[in-house]
Design a protein around this motif. Structure first.
Motif, PDB file in Angstrom:
ATOM      1  N   GLU A 151       7.969 -12.165  -9.686  1.00 47.92           N
ATOM      2  CA  GLU A 151       9.258 -11.559 -10.040  1.00 47.92           C
ATOM      3  C   GLU A 151       9.736 -10.623  -8.942  1.00 47.92           C
ATOM      4  O   GLU A 151      10.912 -10.606  -8.584  1.00 47.92           O
ATOM      5  N   THR A 152       8.810  -9.843  -8.381  1.00 46.17           N
ATOM      6  CA  THR A 152       9.143  -8.916  -7.297  1.00 46.17           C
ATOM      7  C   THR A 152       9.642  -9.662  -6.067  1.00 46.17           C
ATOM      8  O   THR A 152      10.485  -9.153  -5.313  1.00 46.17           O
ATOM      9  N   SER A 153       9.148 -10.880  -5.879  1.00 49.75           N
ATOM     10  CA  SER A 153       9.544 -11.702  -4.728  1.00 49.75           C
ATOM     11  C   SER A 153      10.841 -12.457  -4.972  1.00 49.75           C
ATOM     12  O   SER A 153      11.213 -13.335  -4.177  1.00 49.75           O
ATOM     13  N   ASP A 154      11.533 -12.120  -6.084  1.00 48.10           N
ATOM     14  CA  ASP A 154      12.821 -12.747  -6.439  1.00 48.10           C
ATOM     15  C   ASP A 154      12.704 -14.238  -6.715  1.00 48.10           C
ATOM     16  O   ASP A 154      13.641 -15.004  -6.470  1.00 48.10           O
ATOM     17  N   HIS A 155      11.545 -14.667  -7.222  1.00 50.18           N
ATOM     18  CA  HIS A 155      11.376 -16.050  -7.667  1.00 50.18           C
ATOM     19  C   HIS A 155      11.473 -16.086  -9.193  1.00 50.18           C
ATOM     20  O   HIS A 155      11.138 -15.106  -9.868  1.00 50.18           O
ATOM     21  N   ASN A 156      11.936 -17.207  -9.712  1.00 54.40           N
ATOM     22  CA  ASN A 156      12.009 -17.379 -11.159  1.00 54.40           C
ATOM     23  C   ASN A 156      10.602 -17.658 -11.686  1.00 54.40           C
ATOM     24  O   ASN A 156      10.016 -18.698 -11.387  1.00 54.40           O
ATOM     25  N   VAL A 157      10.073 -16.726 -12.469  1.00 60.44           N
ATOM     26  CA  VAL A 157       8.693 -16.837 -12.963  1.00 60.44           C
ATOM     27  C   VAL A 157       8.467 -18.131 -13.734  1.00 60.44           C
ATOM     28  O   VAL A 157       7.451 -18.814 -13.571  1.00 60.44           O
ATOM     29  N   SER A 158       9.433 -18.508 -14.564  1.00 61.08           N
ATOM     30  CA  SER A 158       9.270 -19.709 -15.402  1.00 61.08           C
ATOM     31  C   SER A 158       9.244 -21.001 -14.593  1.00 61.08           C
ATOM     32  O   SER A 158       8.804 -22.037 -15.098  1.00 61.08           O
ATOM     33  N   ASP A 159       9.694 -20.940 -13.339  1.00 64.38           N
ATOM     34  CA  ASP A 159       9.622 -22.126 -12.474  1.00 64.38           C
ATOM     35  C   ASP A 159       8.215 -22.345 -11.948  1.00 64.38           C
ATOM     36  O   ASP A 159       7.869 -23.456 -11.531  1.00 64.38           O
ATOM     37  N   HIS A 160       7.414 -21.291 -11.927  1.00 62.24           N
ATOM     38  CA  HIS A 160       6.084 -21.354 -11.314  1.00 62.24           C
ATOM     39  C   HIS A 160       4.933 -21.193 -12.309  1.00 62.24           C
ATOM     40  O   HIS A 160       3.833 -21.672 -12.056  1.00 62.24           O
ATOM     41  N   PHE A 161       5.212 -20.526 -13.421  1.00 60.47           N
ATOM     42  CA  PHE A 161       4.197 -20.328 -14.462  1.00 60.47           C
ATOM     43  C   PHE A 161       4.743 -20.906 -15.768  1.00 60.47           C
ATOM     44  O   PHE A 161       5.516 -20.255 -16.477  1.00 60.47           O
ATOM     45  N   VAL A 162       4.369 -22.127 -16.054  1.00 64.35           N
ATOM     46  CA  VAL A 162       4.894 -22.812 -17.239  1.00 64.35           C
ATOM     47  C   VAL A 162       3.845 -22.762 -18.359  1.00 64.35           C
ATOM     48  O   VAL A 162       2.740 -23.293 -18.192  1.00 64.35           O
TER      49      VAL A 162
END
Length: 277
Positions: free
Chosen positions: A56-67
Motif C-alpha cells: 500500500e505504501t508503494s502505491d500498489h493496489n493490495v487486492s491485485d497482489h494479495f488475493v
C-alpha cells in the motif's frame, strides 16, 4: 551460499508456482509458508499483513497482489478441511519474504530469488513499454506523411477548402468509429480541445487510422473519384470496412482503446535517451 543451494532454492520456489485460468502466475501463501519452514501459518500471516502495508505504501493496489482464497488441507483421519489462503503475485512474494523471519535459511534464499525475478519482470515490462512507444512513434510519423498524400488526393477529387476537408475527415472517422466524428471522439476519450486525437492513440489505433488513410487515398486515385460528396462517401466506406475487419477479427473497437500519453512527450523522451546513449 553455494551455487548448488541457490539453484536448488530457485527450483523450489518455481516448483510451487501456479498458473490461474487466465494464464497469470501466482503462489499459494500456504505453500510458500511451508517452503520457508513456518510451522504455524498464523505467524506467517503476521508477515503477510506487514507485506500488505508495504504494498500500500508503494502505491500498489493490495487486492491485485494479495488475493484472499481458500485451500483444502489433509487431516490425519484422511479427511479434508478448508483453510484460509492467499494467492500471491511475484511482487507480493517479494514483499512478503522481505517481512518474513530472517533467521530462517530459506527466507534469505527467497529474498535473493524474488528480488532478482521481480527486477527481471520490471525490466521486461519496461522493454515492452519502450517497444510500444517506438511503434507509436513510427506509425504516427508514417501517418503524418500519408495524411499529406490524403489531402492531395481529396483535393484532386474536389475537396478544396479547410472546412470541406474537415467534413471529409469526419466522414472517415465516422466510418471507423461507429458514427463518431472528431468532436465526438474527443468527448468519448475525454480529450481537451487543444489535444490532437492522433497524438494520444496507441499503436493499434494508429495502425487502424493509417490503414484508413492509405486505402482512402488509393481508392480516390484508383477510382478517379470526383466531387466532394463522392469523396466523403468513399472515406466513410473505407473507414467502415476497416471497422468491420476489426470486428470480424474480434478486436477492440477504436473508440474503446485507451488514451495514452501525448506522443510529443514520448518523442522528447526518446530523443533524450538517444543523446545519452
Amino acid at each position: 551460499m553455494s551455487k548448488l543451494m541457490e539453484k536448488d532454492g530457485q527450483s523450489i520456489f518455481e516448483s510451487i508456482k501456479k498458473i490461474n485460468e487466465y494464464g497469470a502466475e501466482y503462489w499459494s501463501a500456504r505453500d510458500l509458508a511451508k517452503v520457508l519452514d513456518y510451522k504455524d501459518f498464523r505467524n506467517f500471516e503476521t508477515a503477510i499483513e506487514k507485506a500488505k502495508k508495504s504494498c500500500e505504501t508503494s502505491d500498489h493496489n493490495v487486492s491485485d497482489h494479495f488475493v484472499e482464497a481458500t485451500k483444502m488441507v489433509q487431516l490425519g483421519s484422511n479427511s479434508e478441511r478448508e483453510v484460509k489462503d492467499y494467492h500471491l503475485s511475484r511482487y507480493a512474494c517479494y514483499l512478503l519474504i522481505q517481512n518474513a523471519d530472517p533467521s530462517k535459511s530459506m527466507v534469505a534464499l527467497g529474498q535473493t530469488y524474488f528480488a532478482v525475478q521481480t527486477r527481471k519482470q520490471e525490466l521486461q515490462e519496461e522493454f515492452e513499454l519502450m517497444d510500444e512507444e517506438k511503434k507509436r512513434l513510427a506509425i504516427r510519423n508514417e501517418l503524418k506523411e500519408h495524411n499529406k498524400k490524403l489531402v492531395d488526393a481529396a483535393n484532386s477529387a474536389g475537396v478544396k477548402s479547410n472546412m470541406e476537408y474537415a467534413i471529409f475527415q469526419n466522414h472517415g472517422y465516422q466510418g471507423l468509429y461507429g458514427g463518431l466524428n472528431a468532436k465526438d471522439i474527443h468527448e468519448r476519450k475525454q480529450l481537451k480541445k487543444s489535444q490532437k486525437i492522433l497524438d494520444h492513440m496507441g499503436s493499434t489505433e494508429l495502425a487502424a487510422n493509417l490503414f484508413r488513410a492509405t486505402q482512402t487515398e488509393e481508392k480516390l486515385k484508383r477510382d478517379k473519384v470526383k466531387g466532394k460528396h463522392n469523396a466523403n462517401k468513399t472515406h466513410f466506406e473505407v473507414g467502415k470496412k476497416v471497422r468491420d475487419t476489426i470486428e470480424e477479427l474480434g478486436g477492440t473497437m477504436p473508440e474503446d482503446l485507451p488514451v495514452l500519453e501525448d506522443i510529443k512527450k514520448v518523442e522528447k523522451k526518446h530523443k533524450k535517451l538517444t543523446r545519452n546513449t
